[in-house]
Design a protein around this motif. Structure first.
Motif, PDB file in Angstrom:
ATOM      1  N   SER A 254     -25.609 -50.098  -3.298  1.00 32.56           N
ATOM      2  CA  SER A 254     -24.280 -50.795  -2.283  1.00 32.56           C
ATOM      3  C   SER A 254     -24.625 -52.391  -3.069  1.00 32.56           C
TER       4      SER A 254
ATOM      5  N   GLU B  10     -21.965 -54.165  -5.793  1.00 32.88           N
ATOM      6  CA  GLU B  10     -21.785 -55.333  -5.622  1.00 32.88           C
ATOM      7  C   GLU B  10     -21.393 -56.147  -6.716  1.00 32.88           C
TER       8      GLU B  10
ATOM      9  N   SER C 222     -18.782 -58.122  -9.364  1.00 31.89           N
ATOM     10  CA  SER C 222     -18.558 -59.295  -9.061  1.00 31.89           C
ATOM     11  C   SER C 222     -18.762 -59.488 -10.711  1.00 31.89           C
TER      12      SER C 222
END
Ligand code: PMP
Length: 359
Positions: A348, A352, A356
């Protein structure tokens, strides 16, 4: 101060110590940076620890770790005379380096490998040369055919996670009959091949293993070597020359006990292998190059983003993985296989990071 007084400085030992994975104190972090086992040791280890009578500790432990040597010999179909025990396989390896790498000729090992080897060579003044692995980080056995002062190779290798089979090891031994060959099997329980059986045929082979990884006892510091009795005797003599009591009583009891639970051992090893193989696919889908691991860690490099950036991003989230700022591997991450839950948190965090970048 006269220059004369400073002469001793020239003789100071100048070594770069081995740097282990960080051991942060915060319990909330996810620690995937030291190739520790995410599962506890066999349940009977807790029982044996609870049953230890503190009064017994007034006595020195069994010199020579006899009970553990016997338990190991039984487990591996050997004699206790074939077994050496030390404080982690680091101690076992360092003892073997001291005992056997005394030639004027350099010892040989791969250029990408366990970073403790150069540290011991510098410390013990052992000449060494390294042999380049290929672009896929594979070792070419022919590089080890030349005359040398000894060979040390981890199988599977670290930090690459790549293993070799019996053909490679036999070839290596056939071309190195005049020196000691050490095969460092710290991760072999997660791999496909262990060469312990070959110690019966080759009197110059030393195989080292550890309780730190597949047996979840890193905090206890127990490692072992298997070899023919003559080599074990030399190693014992070296160890007894600077530290006459190899392992403490608690370590001997815990390690011997843990060997009895074969079912728990294979269950946890298999669980780690499954999480590892699934993790390899998940990371590949996220754009990583990941080697086929035969260890309890994955060695991975993203096709777009620098390893250091990913390492720092997930570290901020409390997930510690390993980044080596070293030539050839400075765009790779070494990720210890944790529980499925820990790995999902890592995936995860990486997702992320990637989103980004894409936003
Ligand atoms: N060999 C290799 C290749 C390793 O990665 C390690 C772990 N750092 C060791 C030996 C030593 O492990 P231990 O001393 O815990 O047995």
């Amino acid at each position: 101060m006269s220059d004369n007084k400073q002469l001793w400085r020239k003789n100071l030992i100048n070594i770069e110590p081995y740097v282990a994975g960080e051991q942060p104190k915060n319990d909330r972090i996810i620690k995937l940076n030291a190739n520790e086992n995410p599962y506890p040791p066999a349940p009977s280890v807790q029982k044996i620890l609870n049953s230890i009578d503190a009064a017994e500790l007034k006595k020195y432990p069994s010199a020579d770790a006899v009970p553990l040597k016997k338990a190991l010999a039984e487990r591996y179909g050997l004699e206790p005379e074939n077994v050496f025990c030390g404080n982690g396989s680091d101690d076992v390896l360092a003892t073997a380096f001291r005992a056997f790498f005394n030639s004027d000729k350099p010892i040989v090992y791969p250029d990408i490998t366990y970073s403790f080897y150069p540290v011991w060579c510098e410390l013990l003044k052992i000449p060494y040369v390294t042999k380049a692995v290929n672009k896929d980080f594979e070792i070419d056995v022919k590089d080890y055919y030349e005359e040398n002062g000894g060979v040390v190779i981890p199988n599977p290798n670290a930090p690459t996670s790549i293993g070799v089979g019996k053909d490679f090891i036999v070839d290596l031994l056939e071309h190195n009959k005049d020196c000691i060959v050490i095969i460092d099997e710290a991760y072999a329980d997660f791999g496909k091949y262990s060469c312990v059986e070959l110690i019966k045929e080759y009197d110059n082979l030393i195989v080292t293993q550890t309780f730190s990884k597949s047996r979840s006892l890193a905090g206890m510091r127990v490692g072992m070597a298997f070899a023919q009795p003559e080599l074990i005797k030399y190693m014992q003599a070296v160890k007894d020359s600077y530290n006459s009591y190899p392992l403490d009583q608690i370590a001997i009891a815990a390690a011997s006990e843990c060997l009895k639970d074969e079912e728990y051992f294979s269950e946890t090893v298999e669980k780690i292998k499954k999480t590892r193989d699934e993790g390899k696919e998940i990371l590949r889908e996220m754009g990583f190059k990941v080697f086929d691991s035969e260890t309890n860690f994955l060695f991975a490099s993203h096709n777009k983003y620098p390893a250091k950036e990913i390492f720092e991003f997930v570290r901020e989230k409390g997930i510690f993985i390993r980044y080596f700022n070293k030539p050839l591997i400075d765009n790779f991450l070494r990720i210890t296989v944790g529980t499925d839950e820990e790995m999902n948190m890592l995936y995860s965090a990486i997702r992320e990071f990637l989103s980004s970048k894409n936003s």
